[in-house]
Design an enzyme around this catalytic site. Structure first.
Site, mmCIF file in Angstrom:
data_model
loop_
_atom_site.group_PDB
_atom_site.id
_atom_site.type_symbol
_atom_site.label_atom_id
_atom_site.label_comp_id
_atom_site.label_asym_id
_atom_site.label_seq_id
_atom_site.Cartn_x
_atom_site.Cartn_y
_atom_site.Cartn_z
ATOM 1 N N GLY A 9 16.203 -18.871 46.909
ATOM 2 C CA GLY A 9 15.436 -17.620 46.885
ATOM 3 C C GLY A 9 14.090 -17.811 47.578
ATOM 4 N N GLY A 12 11.820 -14.794 49.103
ATOM 5 C CA GLY A 12 11.233 -13.773 48.240
ATOM 6 C C GLY A 12 9.727 -13.911 48.082
ATOM 7 N N GLN A 13 9.164 -13.046 47.246
ATOM 8 C CA GLN A 13 7.706 -12.985 47.098
ATOM 9 C C GLN A 13 7.131 -14.328 46.653
ATOM 10 O OE1 GLN A 13 6.093 -10.899 43.760
ATOM 11 N NE2 GLN A 13 4.110 -10.536 44.718
ATOM 12 N N ASP A 35 18.110 -19.263 51.129
ATOM 13 C CA ASP A 35 18.227 -17.887 50.619
ATOM 14 C C ASP A 35 19.573 -17.358 51.065
ATOM 15 O OD1 ASP A 35 17.644 -15.141 49.750
ATOM 16 O OD2 ASP A 35 15.570 -15.816 49.693
ATOM 17 N N ILE A 36 19.867 -16.140 50.639
ATOM 18 C CA ILE A 36 21.162 -15.559 50.985
ATOM 19 C C ILE A 36 21.129 -14.880 52.354
ATOM 20 C CG2 ILE A 36 20.797 -13.322 49.843
ATOM 21 C CD1 ILE A 36 23.720 -13.693 48.769
ATOM 22 N N TYR A 143 17.027 -7.014 32.860
ATOM 23 C CA TYR A 143 16.281 -8.163 33.388
ATOM 24 C C TYR A 143 15.695 -8.993 32.242
ATOM 25 C CZ TYR A 143 12.391 -10.512 35.858
ATOM 26 O OH TYR A 143 11.494 -11.415 36.353
ATOM 27 N N LYS A 147 16.470 -12.903 31.066
ATOM 28 C CA LYS A 147 15.421 -13.927 30.978
ATOM 29 C C LYS A 147 15.364 -14.513 29.569
ATOM 30 C CE LYS A 147 14.014 -13.997 35.221
ATOM 31 N NZ LYS A 147 14.295 -15.187 36.053
ATOM 32 N N ILE A 173 3.056 -10.537 39.584
ATOM 33 C CA ILE A 173 2.421 -11.427 40.565
ATOM 34 C C ILE A 173 1.945 -10.609 41.769
ATOM 35 C CG2 ILE A 173 2.705 -13.473 42.013
ATOM 36 C CD1 ILE A 173 2.949 -14.082 39.022
#
Ligand code: SER
Length: 321
Positions: A9, A12-13, A35-36, A143, A147, A173
């Site tokens: 990943g 990502g951000q 990543d994908i 989500y 988690k 973030i």
């Protein structure tokens, strides 16, 4: 601690900035970004990059063996707002990827795992102010459920199989390099982009919605510091509360106005309001502060200066080309 690292990943951000930081610490050849897709060309072109599907155990394992990886940072996930639109996809992505990485560690292919959790593990019945490390956790988003369950599995793999897995409950973030995607806290990034581009912003949360937030540099420091901490010092193997700043959209808008006096904000809450309302306003992170000396350095004014300066620089470079 010498390390061969795989970031899943990485486009990502958080993954993108983590890649840069880890490469500067451990050397370009020791940090493999994956990543994908090739969505972040800065990441793809700045070192070794591999296409890895986080939901495919074989795809991760091939990469681990090819580069003799010992540490994985699993940054791929579907966040809160997108997760509400695609509940089963969120469940599958967030859980499959975690099990693949935990099992690679359990079976001895890798030694260490970083996996991010979130303030989304908390829910409407959690105390909202100074939310403790150990408290009621009844998340109401898909989500958040992934988690919270993920945290339980991390602790289980540590206790039963000795897997060295470490985790942080990230707040929202805020960063200027790579956009976030699909989160409820994303407004606090969008607002800066729109303030500079349009001078006005329509916020999808109400003006009094207070949420825990953190500037990217602090989030990366927290991640690196936790991963470098002595294992004996860590008393939490589910996921650590960490905190920096808490604010509402109205307070953030006032801070932006100090730099852009004509900036205006309006409010048009959508389905993300209910998600935000289920989360804490502020977090008690005293255990992280005492276990591995966590501390943040960006307050709202320093963060706002950094955001506006860098986004304005990017805009003027674009305009010049
Ligand atoms: N930033 C995340 C979200 O809004 C919270 O972890 O979904």
């Amino acid at each position: 601690m010498s390390s061969k690292i795989l970031i899943i990943g990485a486009c990502g951000q958080i993954g993108s900035e983590l890649t840069t930081r880890l490469r500067s610490i451990y050397g370009n050849d020791n940090v493999i970004a994956s990543d994908i897709n090739y969505n972040n060309l800065d990441v793809v072109n700045s070192g070794i990059f591999e296409i890895v599907d986080a939901q495919d155990y074989g795809s991760i394992k091939i990469c681990v063996e090819k580069y003799q990886i010992d540490t994985i940072y699993l940054m791929a996930a579907m966040l809160s707002a997108t997760g509400e639109k695609y509940p089963m996809k969120a469940w599958d992505l967030n859980m499959d990827s975690l099990f693949h990485v935990l099992n690679l560690a359990k079976d001895g292919f890798i030694k260490r795992v970083f996996w991010p959790s979130s303030i989304a593990v908390f829910g409407p019945t959690t105390p909202k102010v100074n939310t403790p490390q150990h408290t009621i956790m009844e998340p109401s988003t898909v989500y958040g459920i992934t988690k919270q369950v993920g945290e339980r599995w991390c602790e289980y793999y540590f206790n039963k199989y000795g897997v060295d897995v470490r985790s942080i409950r990230y707040p929202g973030i805020i960063s200027w390099k790579t956009l976030p995607g699909g989160g409820t806290t994303d407004y606090a990034v969008d607002i800066y982009h729109k303030a500079l581009a349009d001078g006005t912003y329509e916020c999808f949360l109400s003006e009094e919605t207070e949420l825990p937030m953190m500037f990217m540099d602090d989030a990366i420091n927290a991640t690196v510091d936790l991963m470098q901490a002595d294992a004996e010092k860590l008393t939490i193997r589910s996921s650590y509360n960490v905190a920096a700043i808490s604010f509402t959209p109205a307070v953030l808008a006032e801070e932006i106005k100090k730099h852009l006096p004509d900036f205006s904000i309006s409010y048009n809450p959508d389905f993300r309001q209910a998600i935000a309302d289920s989360w804490p306003k502020s977090i008690d992170d005293s255990i992280a502060r005492s276990d591995w000396n966590w501390s943040h350095s960006f307050d709202m004014s320093k963060m706002t200066e950094e955001m506006l300066t860098n986004l304005a620089k990017i805009q003027s470079e674009k305009d010049a080309n």
